[in-house]
Design a protein around this motif. Structure first.
Motif, PDB file in Angstrom:
ATOM      1  N   VAL A  92       0.834  -1.202   0.000  1.00  0.00           N
ATOM      2  CA  VAL A  92       0.000   0.000   0.000  1.00  0.00           C
ATOM      3  C   VAL A  92       0.871   1.257   0.000  1.00  0.00           C
ATOM      4  CG1 VAL A  92      -1.585   1.365   1.432  1.00  0.00           C
ATOM      5  CG2 VAL A  92      -2.057  -1.057   0.991  1.00  0.00           C
ATOM      6  N   ALA A  93       1.914   1.274   0.807  1.00  0.00           N
ATOM      7  CA  ALA A  93       2.815   2.435   0.849  1.00  0.00           C
ATOM      8  C   ALA A  93       3.458   2.680  -0.514  1.00  0.00           C
ATOM      9  CB  ALA A  93       3.880   2.237   1.921  1.00  0.00           C
ATOM     10  N   ALA A  94       3.839   1.619  -1.206  1.00  0.00           N
ATOM     11  CA  ALA A  94       4.445   1.760  -2.535  1.00  0.00           C
ATOM     12  C   ALA A  94       3.431   2.300  -3.548  1.00  0.00           C
ATOM     13  CB  ALA A  94       5.004   0.417  -3.000  1.00  0.00           C
ATOM     14  N   LEU A  95       2.186   1.825  -3.483  1.00  0.00           N
ATOM     15  CA  LEU A  95       1.151   2.319  -4.393  1.00  0.00           C
ATOM     16  C   LEU A  95       0.915   3.812  -4.177  1.00  0.00           C
ATOM     17  CD1 LEU A  95      -1.115   1.871  -6.497  1.00  0.00           C
ATOM     18  CD2 LEU A  95      -2.624   1.340  -4.560  1.00  0.00           C
ATOM     19  N   ILE A  96       0.807   4.210  -2.921  1.00  0.00           N
ATOM     20  CA  ILE A  96       0.578   5.626  -2.612  1.00  0.00           C
ATOM     21  C   ILE A  96       1.748   6.468  -3.106  1.00  0.00           C
ATOM     22  CG2 ILE A  96       0.434   7.269  -0.691  1.00  0.00           C
ATOM     23  CD1 ILE A  96      -1.343   5.177   0.721  1.00  0.00           C
ATOM     24  N   ARG A  97       2.944   5.994  -2.913  1.00  0.00           N
ATOM     25  CA  ARG A  97       4.133   6.733  -3.382  1.00  0.00           C
ATOM     26  C   ARG A  97       4.116   6.887  -4.901  1.00  0.00           C
ATOM     27  NH1 ARG A  97       7.464  10.615  -2.603  1.00  0.00           N
ATOM     28  NH2 ARG A  97       9.602  10.178  -3.123  1.00  0.00           N
ATOM     29  N   ARG A  98       3.805   5.810  -5.645  1.00  0.00           N
ATOM     30  CA  ARG A  98       3.734   5.895  -7.119  1.00  0.00           C
ATOM     31  C   ARG A  98       2.722   6.940  -7.548  1.00  0.00           C
ATOM     32  NH1 ARG A  98       4.051   0.252  -6.913  1.00  0.00           N
ATOM     33  NH2 ARG A  98       1.823  -0.002  -7.214  1.00  0.00           N
ATOM     34  N   ALA A  99       1.552   6.922  -6.916  1.00  0.00           N
ATOM     35  CA  ALA A  99       0.490   7.875  -7.276  1.00  0.00           C
ATOM     36  C   ALA A  99       0.938   9.308  -6.998  1.00  0.00           C
ATOM     37  CB  ALA A  99      -0.787   7.546  -6.502  1.00  0.00           C
ATOM     38  N   GLU A 100       1.513   9.533  -5.835  1.00  0.00           N
ATOM     39  CA  GLU A 100       1.933  10.886  -5.478  1.00  0.00           C
ATOM     40  C   GLU A 100       3.053  11.399  -6.371  1.00  0.00           C
ATOM     41  OE1 GLU A 100       2.740  10.430  -1.295  1.00  0.00           O
ATOM     42  OE2 GLU A 100       0.646  10.885  -0.769  1.00  0.00           O
ATOM     43  N   LEU A 101       3.967  10.528  -6.764  1.00  0.00           N
ATOM     44  CA  LEU A 101       5.043  10.938  -7.670  1.00  0.00           C
ATOM     45  C   LEU A 101       4.512  11.401  -9.026  1.00  0.00           C
ATOM     46  CD1 LEU A 101       7.801   8.264  -6.931  1.00  0.00           C
ATOM     47  CD2 LEU A 101       7.916  10.729  -6.466  1.00  0.00           C
ATOM     48  N   GLU A 102       3.342  10.886  -9.408  1.00  0.00           N
ATOM     49  CA  GLU A 102       2.729  11.257 -10.680  1.00  0.00           C
ATOM     50  C   GLU A 102       1.719  12.390 -10.537  1.00  0.00           C
ATOM     51  OE1 GLU A 102       3.539  10.186 -13.735  1.00  0.00           O
ATOM     52  OE2 GLU A 102       5.156   9.007 -12.841  1.00  0.00           O
ATOM     53  N   GLY A 103       1.634  12.974  -9.346  1.00  0.00           N
ATOM     54  CA  GLY A 103       0.773  14.135  -9.144  1.00  0.00           C
ATOM     55  C   GLY A 103      -0.646  13.841  -8.697  1.00  0.00           C
ATOM     56  N   ALA A 104      -0.936  12.594  -8.376  1.00  0.00           N
ATOM     57  CA  ALA A 104      -2.270  12.230  -7.884  1.00  0.00           C
ATOM     58  C   ALA A 104      -2.290  12.329  -6.366  1.00  0.00           C
ATOM     59  CB  ALA A 104      -2.625  10.814  -8.323  1.00  0.00           C
ATOM     60  N   SER A 105      -3.484  12.328  -5.822  1.00  0.00           N
ATOM     61  CA  SER A 105      -3.671  12.296  -4.378  1.00  0.00           C
ATOM     62  C   SER A 105      -4.063  10.872  -3.999  1.00  0.00           C
ATOM     63  CB  SER A 105      -4.778  13.274  -3.984  1.00  0.00           C
ATOM     64  OG  SER A 105      -5.100  13.137  -2.630  1.00  0.00           O
ATOM     65  N   ALA A 106      -3.390  10.316  -2.995  1.00  0.00           N
ATOM     66  CA  ALA A 106      -3.697   8.949  -2.582  1.00  0.00           C
ATOM     67  C   ALA A 106      -3.655   8.854  -1.061  1.00  0.00           C
ATOM     68  CB  ALA A 106      -2.699   7.976  -3.196  1.00  0.00           C
ATOM     69  N   THR A 107      -4.655   8.188  -0.502  1.00  0.00           N
ATOM     70  CA  THR A 107      -4.732   8.025   0.946  1.00  0.00           C
ATOM     71  C   THR A 107      -5.259   6.634   1.297  1.00  0.00           C
ATOM     72  OG1 THR A 107      -6.985   8.890   1.055  1.00  0.00           O
ATOM     73  CG2 THR A 107      -5.203  10.476   1.358  1.00  0.00           C
ATOM     74  N   VAL A 108      -4.971   6.227   2.500  1.00  0.00           N
ATOM     75  CA  VAL A 108      -5.560   5.005   3.042  1.00  0.00           C
ATOM     76  C   VAL A 108      -6.834   5.431   3.754  1.00  0.00           C
ATOM     77  CG1 VAL A 108      -5.300   3.134   4.715  1.00  0.00           C
ATOM     78  CG2 VAL A 108      -3.337   3.862   3.334  1.00  0.00           C
ATOM     79  N   SER A 109      -7.980   4.995   3.259  1.00  0.00           N
ATOM     80  CA  SER A 109      -9.232   5.344   3.923  1.00  0.00           C
ATOM     81  C   SER A 109      -9.647   4.265   4.919  1.00  0.00           C
ATOM     82  CB  SER A 109     -10.347   5.604   2.914  1.00  0.00           C
ATOM     83  OG  SER A 109     -10.639   4.448   2.184  1.00  0.00           O
ATOM     84  N   ARG A 110      -9.044   3.085   4.788  1.00  0.00           N
ATOM     85  CA  ARG A 110      -9.287   2.014   5.767  1.00  0.00           C
ATOM     86  C   ARG A 110      -8.060   1.135   5.840  1.00  0.00           C
ATOM     87  NH1 ARG A 110     -10.961  -2.910   7.260  1.00  0.00           N
ATOM     88  NH2 ARG A 110     -12.537  -2.948   8.898  1.00  0.00           N
ATOM     89  N   ARG A 111      -7.567   0.992   7.037  1.00  0.00           N
ATOM     90  CA  ARG A 111      -6.378   0.169   7.264  1.00  0.00           C
ATOM     91  C   ARG A 111      -6.815  -1.231   7.664  1.00  0.00           C
ATOM     92  NH1 ARG A 111      -1.072   1.626   8.381  1.00  0.00           N
ATOM     93  NH2 ARG A 111       0.064  -0.054   9.392  1.00  0.00           N
ATOM     94  N   GLY A 112      -6.296  -2.220   6.958  1.00  0.00           N
ATOM     95  CA  GLY A 112      -6.615  -3.604   7.253  1.00  0.00           C
ATOM     96  C   GLY A 112      -5.469  -4.285   7.971  1.00  0.00           C
TER      97      GLY A 112
END
Length: 108
Positions: free
Chosen positions: A9-29
């Motif tokens: 999940v951390a890697a996915l969020i980092r990829r999105a943010e590097l490309e200018g998108a906003s990414a958050t964890v809305s629910r932690r499993g």
């Protein structure tokens, strides 16, 4: 997933943010073995989609899109039902003007 869920999940969020998108964890499993749903909000088209990991016929990980709607509330309702069935589920929300999901695995 072959790696711990929180690392993936951390890697996915980092990829999105590097490309200018906003990414958050809305629910932690579950940190190690929780399944992940990826909700994508295409802010240009005002459309929500959800991606869920599955296994391809060849055994490789693959992401399918079980839910797509112009009504974001419908997508959120579907996600809530999935959480009811799997309390270890992660939900990552990505908002992107191009509607990109940033998944590196095969999608179908």
């Amino acid at each position: 997933m072959l790696i711990a869920s929180h690392v993936w999940v951390a890697a996915l969020i980092r990829r999105a943010e590097l490309e200018g998108a906003s990414a958050t964890v809305s629910r932690r499993g579950d940190d190690r073995a929780g399944a992940v749903l990826v909700k994508v909000w295409n802010s240009s088209e005002r459309r929500a989609r959800v991606w869920r990991e599955t296994v391809a016929p060849d055994g490789a990980p693959m992401w399918l899109q079980p839910m797509d709607s112009e009504m974001e509330g419908e997508v959120d309702d579907w996600i809530r039902r999935q959480i009811g069935q799997d309390p270890d589920l992660w939900v990552v929300e990505i908002e992107d003007r191009q509607g990109r999901h940033f998944l590196t695995e095969k999608t179908g």
